[in-house]
Write a protein that holds these residues in place. Structure first.
Motif, PDB file in Angstrom:
ATOM      1  N   ASP A   1      -8.786  -1.599   1.159  1.00 15.82           N
ATOM      2  CA  ASP A   1      -8.555  -1.533   2.611  1.00 15.82           C
ATOM      3  C   ASP A   1      -9.609  -2.316   3.386  1.00 15.82           C
TER       4      ASP A   1
ATOM      5  N   LYS B   1       0.837  -1.204   0.000  1.00 14.08           N
ATOM      6  CA  LYS B   1       0.000   0.000   0.000  1.00 14.08           C
ATOM      7  C   LYS B   1       0.873   1.256   0.000  1.00 14.08           C
TER       8      LYS B   1
ATOM      9  N   ARG C   1      -8.742  -6.060   2.793  1.00 14.18           N
ATOM     10  CA  ARG C   1      -7.297  -6.296   2.608  1.00 14.18           C
ATOM     11  C   ARG C   1      -7.041  -7.254   1.433  1.00 14.18           C
TER      12      ARG C   1
END
Length: 297
Positions: A131, A78, A134
């Motif tokens: 997010d 990320k 995940r």
């Protein structure tokens, strides 16, 4: 009475040395240091581009589907994606296939080489991270290289384990975090290696509770083409040569790690502007070994 305990292991293609300043006995210190080394092992198993069964390489085999990944992989990926977005692709974690083409595909322990299918025009825009659950989604075959973030991420995780010592240094092949104070009660003095002379120091910084990471073309060179080193511009597929080394001081190692690569890619003037804008400190060494200090070092 404080004393120093030092341990080292070969991990993530480098020697990782952990040094702690403590008044505790060895049996009390060793399990904590072992825990810190475990952080490196976990990140390597998740993020290695050189191991076919690493979590990263297994996930890269699954195109067009949402793959759930661990936080060991999700967090550095990320951060790499955010840097790619921010630099508009001058830094791009999908550089892996180009790295393989130039011969950066040999496992440091087994000597085995990997070659993966990937499309030439793949970029960070072909990776979608979520997010919420995940997950990672790949639009096309590509090879992700987390070489500029994974080591810094591991250093940051390990530093949390060592936070209760009087002082400590985690040094992973020149990328390091120094916590607290040294055995004399002062900030840690860290030497910056001369790019052309391995055993010489070209400059030094004093840090406490900060990271310093160095990138440079002298570290790893291609055996396929002599003008290529392991830092490669994803657009031109060429290596930058204006700066021979970039050492960045930052609050976290993952930040120092990636910015040292980005500044190498940007070059001297744009790199200095970036560091001043981000309020980071740096020691930049030009190809003629002139030292430029940035950010009030």
């Amino acid at each position: 009475m404080v004393h120093i305990v030092t341990k080292s292991k070969l991990m993530m293609d480098t020697v990782v040395e952990i040094k702690v300043v403590t008044s505790l006995s060895l049996p009390e210190v060793e399990p904590v240091i072992a825990q810190a080394f475990e952080a490196f092992r976990n990140v390597e198993q998740a993020c290695s581009r050189f191991t076919p069964d690493s979590e990263l390489m297994r996930a890269c085999q699954q195109i067009g589907t949402h793959v759930q990944i661990s936080s060991w992989l999700f967090q550095p990926l990320k951060f790499a994606m955010e840097m790619a977005e921010w630099t508009q692709g001058i830094f791009d974690p999908t550089i892996g296939k180009t790295m393989e083409t130039y011969g950066f595909n040999r496992h440091y322990l087994t000597g085995e080489t990997l070659s993966n299918l990937a499309e030439d025009n793949a970029s960070y825009r072909d990776i979608v991270l979520s997010d919420d659950d995940r997950t990672m989604y790949l639009h096309k075959p590509l090879v992700i290289d987390l070489g500029a973030v994974a080591k810094g991420f591991a250093i940051d995780l390990a530093s949390r384990m060592l936070a209760n010592f009087h002082g400590f240094v985690i040094n992973a092949g020149g990328d390091l975090y120094a916590g607290g104070l040294d055995e004399t009660g002062h900030a840690w003095r860290i030497g910056i290696q001369h790019p052309a002379h391995k055993n010489q120091i070209i400059d030094a910084v004093e840090i406490s509770n900060e990271a310093v990471c160095t990138s440079g073309g002298y570290e790893r060179k291609s055996k396929v083409r002599e003008d290529i080193h392991h830092i490669i511009n994803p657009n031109s597929k060429q290596s930058p040569h204006e700066l021979s080394s970039c050492s960045i001081v930052a609050p976290y190692a993952m930040m120092a790690d990636v910015f040292s690569t980005v500044v190498c890619l940007y070059g001297l003037d744009q790199g200095k502007r970036l560091l001043n804008e981000m309020q980071l400190k740096g020691i930049l060494v030009t190809s003629k070994y002139h030292v430029e200090r940035v950010g009030g070092i």
